[in-house]
Write a protein that holds these residues in place. Sequence first.
Motif, PDB file in Angstrom:
ATOM      1  N   HIS A 186       0.829  -1.206   0.000  1.00 23.12           N
ATOM      2  CA  HIS A 186       0.000   0.000   0.000  1.00 23.12           C
ATOM      3  C   HIS A 186       0.869   1.263   0.000  1.00 23.12           C
ATOM      4  CE1 HIS A 186      -2.383   3.256   1.880  1.00 23.12           C
ATOM      5  NE2 HIS A 186      -3.388   2.747   1.186  1.00 23.12           N
ATOM      6  N   TRP A 187       1.831   1.353   0.936  1.00 26.13           N
ATOM      7  CA  TRP A 187       2.606   2.590   1.065  1.00 26.13           C
ATOM      8  C   TRP A 187       3.663   2.715  -0.040  1.00 26.13           C
ATOM      9  CZ3 TRP A 187       0.002   6.077   3.326  1.00 26.13           C
ATOM     10  CH2 TRP A 187      -0.884   5.745   4.343  1.00 26.13           C
ATOM     11  N   LEU A 188       4.102   1.565  -0.596  1.00 23.06           N
ATOM     12  CA  LEU A 188       5.029   1.620  -1.733  1.00 23.06           C
ATOM     13  C   LEU A 188       4.327   2.251  -2.940  1.00 23.06           C
ATOM     14  CD1 LEU A 188       7.775   0.812  -2.931  1.00 23.06           C
ATOM     15  CD2 LEU A 188       6.817  -1.421  -3.485  1.00 23.06           C
ATOM     16  N   ILE A 189       3.069   1.841  -3.190  1.00 21.33           N
ATOM     17  CA  ILE A 189       2.311   2.420  -4.315  1.00 21.33           C
ATOM     18  C   ILE A 189       2.086   3.919  -4.079  1.00 21.33           C
ATOM     19  CG2 ILE A 189      -0.002   2.479  -5.382  1.00 21.33           C
ATOM     20  CD1 ILE A 189       1.429   0.223  -6.556  1.00 21.33           C
ATOM     21  N   VAL A 190       1.790   4.301  -2.829  1.00 22.88           N
ATOM     22  CA  VAL A 190       1.591   5.730  -2.541  1.00 22.88           C
ATOM     23  C   VAL A 190       2.870   6.500  -2.901  1.00 22.88           C
ATOM     24  CG1 VAL A 190       1.158   7.440  -0.729  1.00 22.88           C
ATOM     25  CG2 VAL A 190      -0.106   5.281  -0.719  1.00 22.88           C
ATOM     26  N   ALA A 191       4.040   6.002  -2.447  1.00 15.78           N
ATOM     27  CA  ALA A 191       5.314   6.689  -2.699  1.00 15.78           C
ATOM     28  C   ALA A 191       5.594   6.759  -4.210  1.00 15.78           C
ATOM     29  CB  ALA A 191       6.445   5.971  -1.972  1.00 15.78           C
ATOM     30  N   LEU A 192       5.385   5.626  -4.903  1.00 13.93           N
ATOM     31  CA  LEU A 192       5.662   5.600  -6.347  1.00 13.93           C
ATOM     32  C   LEU A 192       4.745   6.559  -7.110  1.00 13.93           C
ATOM     33  CD1 LEU A 192       6.163   1.742  -6.902  1.00 13.93           C
ATOM     34  CD2 LEU A 192       7.881   3.513  -7.312  1.00 13.93           C
ATOM     35  N   LEU A 193       3.464   6.636  -6.665  1.00 15.79           N
ATOM     36  CA  LEU A 193       2.530   7.533  -7.368  1.00 15.79           C
ATOM     37  C   LEU A 193       2.913   8.994  -7.164  1.00 15.79           C
ATOM     38  CD1 LEU A 193      -1.013   5.921  -6.890  1.00 15.79           C
ATOM     39  CD2 LEU A 193       0.286   6.149  -8.995  1.00 15.79           C
ATOM     40  N   ILE A 194       3.404   9.333  -5.960  1.00 12.78           N
ATOM     41  CA  ILE A 194       3.819  10.732  -5.717  1.00 12.78           C
ATOM     42  C   ILE A 194       4.963  11.085  -6.682  1.00 12.78           C
ATOM     43  CG2 ILE A 194       4.921  12.291  -4.041  1.00 12.78           C
ATOM     44  CD1 ILE A 194       3.345  10.781  -1.845  1.00 12.78           C
ATOM     45  N   ARG A 205      -5.559   0.543  10.826  1.00 14.42           N
ATOM     46  CA  ARG A 205      -5.463  -0.749  10.122  1.00 14.42           C
ATOM     47  C   ARG A 205      -4.366  -0.749   9.064  1.00 14.42           C
ATOM     48  NH1 ARG A 205     -10.230  -4.141   9.380  1.00 14.42           N
ATOM     49  NH2 ARG A 205     -10.224  -3.791   7.146  1.00 14.42           N
ATOM     50  N   MET A 206      -4.062   0.453   8.491  1.00 14.20           N
ATOM     51  CA  MET A 206      -3.065   0.500   7.421  1.00 14.20           C
ATOM     52  C   MET A 206      -1.720   1.042   7.928  1.00 14.20           C
ATOM     53  SD  MET A 206      -2.695  -0.595   4.542  1.00 14.20           S
ATOM     54  CE  MET A 206      -4.049  -1.147   3.526  1.00 14.20           C
ATOM     55  N   LEU A 207      -1.612   1.322   9.220  1.00 12.32           N
ATOM     56  CA  LEU A 207      -0.349   1.860   9.761  1.00 12.32           C
ATOM     57  C   LEU A 207       0.514   0.707  10.305  1.00 12.32           C
ATOM     58  CD1 LEU A 207      -1.666   5.090  11.525  1.00 12.32           C
ATOM     59  CD2 LEU A 207      -0.569   4.875   9.282  1.00 12.32           C
ATOM     60  N   PRO A 208       1.840   0.927  10.437  1.00 10.95           N
ATOM     61  CA  PRO A 208       2.703  -0.152  10.946  1.00 10.95           C
ATOM     62  C   PRO A 208       2.254  -0.605  12.332  1.00 10.95           C
ATOM     63  CG  PRO A 208       4.012   1.747  10.236  1.00 10.95           C
ATOM     64  CD  PRO A 208       2.589   2.162  10.162  1.00 10.95           C
ATOM     65  N   GLY A 209       2.495  -1.876  12.608  1.00  8.62           N
ATOM     66  CA  GLY A 209       2.212  -2.395  13.957  1.00  8.62           C
ATOM     67  C   GLY A 209       0.915  -3.157  14.033  1.00  8.62           C
ATOM     68  N   LEU A 229       1.167  -7.408  -8.621  1.00  6.85           N
ATOM     69  CA  LEU A 229       1.560  -8.272  -7.503  1.00  6.85           C
ATOM     70  C   LEU A 229       0.629  -8.049  -6.312  1.00  6.85           C
ATOM     71  CD1 LEU A 229       5.468  -7.997  -7.424  1.00  6.85           C
ATOM     72  CD2 LEU A 229       4.060  -9.991  -7.987  1.00  6.85           C
ATOM     73  N   ARG A 230       0.352  -6.738  -6.063  1.00 10.79           N
ATOM     74  CA  ARG A 230      -0.488  -6.399  -4.916  1.00 10.79           C
ATOM     75  C   ARG A 230      -1.899  -6.940  -5.094  1.00 10.79           C
ATOM     76  NH1 ARG A 230      -2.230  -0.389  -2.936  1.00 10.79           N
ATOM     77  NH2 ARG A 230      -3.657  -1.168  -1.359  1.00 10.79           N
ATOM     78  N   PHE A 231      -2.382  -6.906  -6.325  1.00  8.71           N
ATOM     79  CA  PHE A 231      -3.735  -7.386  -6.604  1.00  8.71           C
ATOM     80  C   PHE A 231      -3.819  -8.894  -6.341  1.00  8.71           C
ATOM     81  CE2 PHE A 231      -7.236  -8.509  -9.569  1.00  8.71           C
ATOM     82  CZ  PHE A 231      -8.217  -7.818  -8.874  1.00  8.71           C
ATOM     83  N   VAL A 232      -2.777  -9.630  -6.806  1.00 10.56           N
ATOM     84  CA  VAL A 232      -2.752 -11.083  -6.571  1.00 10.56           C
ATOM     85  C   VAL A 232      -2.716 -11.330  -5.056  1.00 10.56           C
ATOM     86  CG1 VAL A 232      -1.355 -13.165  -6.854  1.00 10.56           C
ATOM     87  CG2 VAL A 232      -1.634 -11.592  -8.773  1.00 10.56           C
TER      88      VAL A 232
END
Length: 176
Positions: free
Chosen positions: A15-23, A172-176, A61-64
């Motif tokens: 999730h956060w990798l896609i956010v970074a790449l989209l920015i 739910r989407m944050l680390p931990g 990959l994320r979708f799978v």
Amino acid sequence: MLPRLQYGTTAKVFHWLIVALLIVQYLIGWLMPDLHRGQQPGKGMVFHISFGITILLVILLRFVWRLTHPVAPESSLPPWQRLSSELVHWMLYVLVLATTLSGWLFASFRGWSVSYFYLFPLPMLAGDNAAAGKAIDGLHQAAEWTLLVFVGFHVLAALAHLFVYRDRVMQRMLPG
Ligand code: HEM
Ligand code: HEM
């Protein structure tokens, strides 16, 4: 397959990798020089296309991962919020796919040969075709703006959960 109650580390990293790449991708897209007829891709465009193909691979990959590791909606959500969040999440996948594929097609119809981060040649989806290029002209821009609108809804909803409803949805989407 029984849905889990929480997102795992892999889903959060995706999730956060896609956010970074989209920015990075929107910044390059808006900052790179405008295209002129017959022009070969410059440095900005080579990076835009390389990041774009990376986004396409990561979203697939994320979708799978999502299909094989389903997560149940937060149990405290009213039915309309469960339904609308599911819908927006599916649309985000569809729109990232539409944006990357329309960009790849646009670049292909220009007859460009581009290397992935200057490392190896990228396969193109079609050959040089000015008429087809003209026909899909604008599709990439439409997809990239629609994606931005849906990301806007999604982020507003996340902020509403954090500051208005004050529930656990953001956690739910944050680390931990
Ligand atoms: C989700 C991924 C992507 C995003 C968010 C994105 C975003 C953008 C943006 C913001 C622009 C500038 C156009 C404008 O001023 O509105 C642009 C242009 C462009 N992008 Fe992408 N892009 C993505 C993926 C790709 C991919 C995978 C390719 C090719 C393999 C590509 C090829 C192009 C080309 C050729 C242009 C210039 C033509 C045009 O303006 O329509 N893009 N993109
Ligand atoms: C600052 C930006 C963002 C924030 C704060 C954020 C926040 C969140 C949160 C809290 C969830 C969990 C919702 C739940 O409990 O179901 C989530 C899920 C999700 N987000 Fe984001 N998000 C952001 C950007 C994005 C972007 C740019 C995308 C674009 C592709 C995206 C796609 C998704 C998807 C598809 C899910 C569902 C989980 C999955 O199926 O993989 N998010 N997001």
